[in-house]
Design a protein around this motif. Structure first.
Motif, mmCIF file in Angstrom:
data_model
loop_
_atom_site.group_PDB
_atom_site.id
_atom_site.type_symbol
_atom_site.label_atom_id
_atom_site.label_comp_id
_atom_site.label_asym_id
_atom_site.label_seq_id
_atom_site.Cartn_x
_atom_site.Cartn_y
_atom_site.Cartn_z
ATOM 1 N N UNK A 1 -35.877 40.136 58.368
ATOM 2 C CA UNK A 1 -36.870 41.204 58.282
ATOM 3 C C UNK A 1 -36.274 42.547 58.704
ATOM 4 N N UNK A 2 -36.451 43.553 57.837
ATOM 5 C CA UNK A 2 -36.017 44.928 58.122
ATOM 6 C C UNK A 2 -34.521 45.056 58.348
ATOM 7 N N UNK A 3 -33.748 44.147 57.773
ATOM 8 C CA UNK A 3 -32.291 44.203 57.913
ATOM 9 C C UNK A 3 -31.640 43.922 56.563
ATOM 10 N N UNK A 4 -30.400 44.375 56.371
ATOM 11 C CA UNK A 4 -29.711 44.104 55.100
ATOM 12 C C UNK A 4 -29.480 42.613 54.875
ATOM 13 N N UNK A 5 -29.366 42.229 53.635
ATOM 14 C CA UNK A 5 -29.169 40.826 53.265
ATOM 15 C C UNK A 5 -27.801 40.322 53.709
ATOM 16 N N UNK A 6 -27.763 39.059 54.089
ATOM 17 C CA UNK A 6 -26.530 38.341 54.366
ATOM 18 C C UNK A 6 -26.320 37.338 53.226
ATOM 19 N N UNK A 7 -25.135 37.310 52.655
ATOM 20 C CA UNK A 7 -24.846 36.395 51.553
ATOM 21 C C UNK A 7 -23.871 35.331 52.052
ATOM 22 N N UNK A 8 -24.311 34.074 51.975
ATOM 23 C CA UNK A 8 -23.467 32.958 52.394
ATOM 24 C C UNK A 8 -22.802 32.379 51.154
ATOM 25 N N UNK A 9 -21.482 32.409 51.119
ATOM 26 C CA UNK A 9 -20.725 31.881 49.989
ATOM 27 C C UNK A 9 -20.082 30.569 50.423
ATOM 28 N N UNK A 10 -20.451 29.479 49.742
ATOM 29 C CA UNK A 10 -19.963 28.158 50.123
ATOM 30 C C UNK A 10 -18.672 27.770 49.408
ATOM 31 N N UNK A 11 -18.111 28.672 48.623
ATOM 32 C CA UNK A 11 -16.840 28.396 47.984
ATOM 33 C C UNK A 11 -16.970 28.025 46.522
ATOM 34 N N UNK A 12 -15.895 27.476 45.975
ATOM 35 C CA UNK A 12 -15.844 27.167 44.543
ATOM 36 C C UNK A 12 -15.691 25.681 44.263
ATOM 37 N N UNK A 13 -16.066 24.847 45.249
ATOM 38 C CA UNK A 13 -15.980 23.404 45.047
ATOM 39 C C UNK A 13 -14.945 22.713 45.908
ATOM 40 N N UNK A 14 -14.160 23.480 46.671
ATOM 41 C CA UNK A 14 -13.174 22.864 47.560
ATOM 42 C C UNK A 14 -13.889 22.049 48.639
ATOM 43 N N UNK B 1 -25.576 46.572 61.622
ATOM 44 C CA UNK B 1 -25.986 45.291 62.194
ATOM 45 C C UNK B 1 -25.220 44.191 61.471
ATOM 46 N N UNK B 2 -24.206 43.648 62.134
ATOM 47 C CA UNK B 2 -23.372 42.613 61.521
ATOM 48 C C UNK B 2 -23.652 41.240 62.127
ATOM 49 N N UNK B 3 -24.846 41.058 62.679
ATOM 50 C CA UNK B 3 -25.242 39.778 63.255
ATOM 51 C C UNK B 3 -25.316 38.704 62.164
ATOM 52 N N UNK B 4 -24.611 37.597 62.373
ATOM 53 C CA UNK B 4 -24.613 36.522 61.377
ATOM 54 C C UNK B 4 -25.135 35.198 61.938
ATOM 55 N N UNK B 5 -25.514 35.190 63.228
ATOM 56 C CA UNK B 5 -25.991 33.936 63.811
ATOM 57 C C UNK B 5 -27.297 33.482 63.170
ATOM 58 N N UNK B 6 -28.051 34.440 62.573
ATOM 59 C CA UNK B 6 -29.302 34.068 61.906
ATOM 60 C C UNK B 6 -29.064 32.983 60.849
ATOM 61 N N UNK B 7 -27.973 33.141 60.102
ATOM 62 C CA UNK B 7 -27.753 32.241 58.968
ATOM 63 C C UNK B 7 -27.471 30.810 59.419
ATOM 64 N N UNK B 8 -26.970 30.653 60.650
ATOM 65 C CA UNK B 8 -26.716 29.306 61.142
ATOM 66 C C UNK B 8 -28.019 28.528 61.299
ATOM 67 N N UNK B 9 -29.103 29.240 61.657
ATOM 68 C CA UNK B 9 -30.403 28.572 61.742
ATOM 69 C C UNK B 9 -30.831 28.070 60.367
ATOM 70 N N UNK B 10 -30.601 28.910 59.352
ATOM 71 C CA UNK B 10 -30.952 28.466 57.998
ATOM 72 C C UNK B 10 -30.073 27.302 57.555
ATOM 73 N N UNK B 11 -28.775 27.370 57.845
ATOM 74 C CA UNK B 11 -27.871 26.265 57.487
ATOM 75 C C UNK B 11 -28.337 24.956 58.110
ATOM 76 N N UNK B 12 -28.794 25.039 59.363
ATOM 77 C CA UNK B 12 -29.272 23.857 60.057
ATOM 78 C C UNK B 12 -30.469 23.249 59.331
ATOM 79 N N UNK B 13 -31.437 24.104 58.983
ATOM 80 C CA UNK B 13 -32.633 23.628 58.279
ATOM 81 C C UNK B 13 -32.282 23.085 56.896
ATOM 82 N N UNK B 14 -31.411 23.778 56.190
ATOM 83 C CA UNK B 14 -31.013 23.344 54.846
ATOM 84 C C UNK B 14 -30.339 21.973 54.903
ATOM 85 N N UNK B 15 -29.478 21.788 55.901
ATOM 86 C CA UNK B 15 -28.761 20.525 56.043
ATOM 87 C C UNK B 15 -29.718 19.375 56.358
#
Length: 314
Positions: free
Chosen positions: A280-293, A35-49
């Motif tokens: 839930x019930x899926x492997x973790x997705x790690x969002x890396x925002x970079x090194x300061x660029x 399961x390589x679905x990554x659209x979930x993280x965009x919802x979190x990015x939206x809330x975080x922003x």
């Protein structure tokens, strides 16, 4: 001849059995497709922003009773669009609350986002006589009224932002720090579903020792246009598609001096740190925002599958 028929029949049965076993294994493999679905993280990015913006708007308005880093002056161009003045701040010093009003129709702000509705801030629960966000003991609660950003309805059920810096701190050695607890839901446009988001955060002004950002006397407002914030903490909720999740932050960095888009000079993305997002019930997705660029780029990886893809931040 009977023996030969028996051997041929046995061989046929064996071949059929092998094919059946092979077919089962193929089915199992399909069932275990990564399961390589990554659209979930965009919802979190939206809330975080949005959560970060709400804090920054309240921080600036609480210090200066203006929102100069968001409010447009009449005739100012953003992205080639000419805008009328956007956002007014009304203050009740006696009751210790203020309101940031973006109006009833979408209003273009300096960061290139369209906002409408109101953000209501109440700092009456502050202690130690604190009346500004920079002061230890300051505590502010935010709620919303019809607050909409770029078509997304942001409902702030409750959001508390408290200054937890030790009273009498030395700004040359100790950074200003705040604790955030928030319960927010975001309704996507075009029946796109509702994101629920609850968080616990620490926010640190990493350049507190810079006297052009925070004056050591504590008598002057924080220069939010130079602020650099580091976030740590956790969150949980459901995506717009109804998938539950948990989140942990590690040194997420935001800088007001990072402006990667010249047409939106007040749009400041996260530029460093990481977020571990676990559906839930899926492997973790790690969002890396970079090194300061200074850019809008981030990478999402699913370590369990050795899979990575690039995303653009909102």
């Amino acid at each position: 001849m009977k023996t030969s028929k028996f051997l041929i029949g046995s061989a046929t049965l064996s071949l059929a059995a092998l094919l059946a076993i092979s077919g089962c294994k193929k089915k199992d493999k399909n069932e275990e497709t990564p399961d390589t679905e990554t659209s979930y993280v965009q919802d979190h990015n939206l809330a975080e922003t949005h959560n970060n913006d709400i804090g920054n708007i309240g921080g600036e308005a609480g210090e200066t009773y203006t929102v100069s880093n968001y409010r447009l002056e009449n005739g100012l161009l953003v992205g080639g669009i000419q805008s009328a003045p956007c956002a007014t701040v009304t203050v009740d010093l006696a009751a210790k609350h203020f309101t940031v009003d973006f109006g009833t129709t979408p209003c273009l702000c300096k960061d290139g986002r369209y906002r409408s509705g109101k953000l209501l801030y109440d700092y009456s629960a502050s202690t130690n006589g604190a009346i500004y966000p920079r002061q230890p003991g300051y505590s502010i609660t935010c709620t919303s009224q019809n607050y909409v950003v770029d078509g997304y309805t942001v409902n702030i059920v409750n959001r508390t932002h408290a200054n937890t810096t030790p009273f009498g701190f030395n700004p040359s050695t100790t950074n200003l720090q705040w604790q955030i607890n928030a319960n927010i839901n975001i309704v996507k446009p075009s029946n796109g579903g509702t994101i629920t988001w609850n968080c616990t955060r620490t926010v640190e002004l990493t350049n507190t020792s810079d006297t052009t950002v925070y004056h050591p006397s504590g008598n002057f407002p924080i220069a939010w246009n130079k602020a650099q914030l580091k976030l740590n903490g956790s969150a949980n909720g459901t995506t717009a598609s109804g998938v539950g999740y948990t989140v942990s932050l590690s040194n997420l960095l935001w800088s007001a001096t990072c402006t990667p888009d010249p047409l939106r000079p007040f749009r400041h993305p996260f530029i460093a740190g990481s977020v571990t997002f676990t559906p839930a019930n899926k492997p973790a997705r790690v969002i890396n925002y970079g090194n300061g660029s200074c850019d809008f780029n981030a990478q999402v990886c699913i370590p369990a599958y050795n899979y990575c893809t690039n995303i653009t931040l909102p």
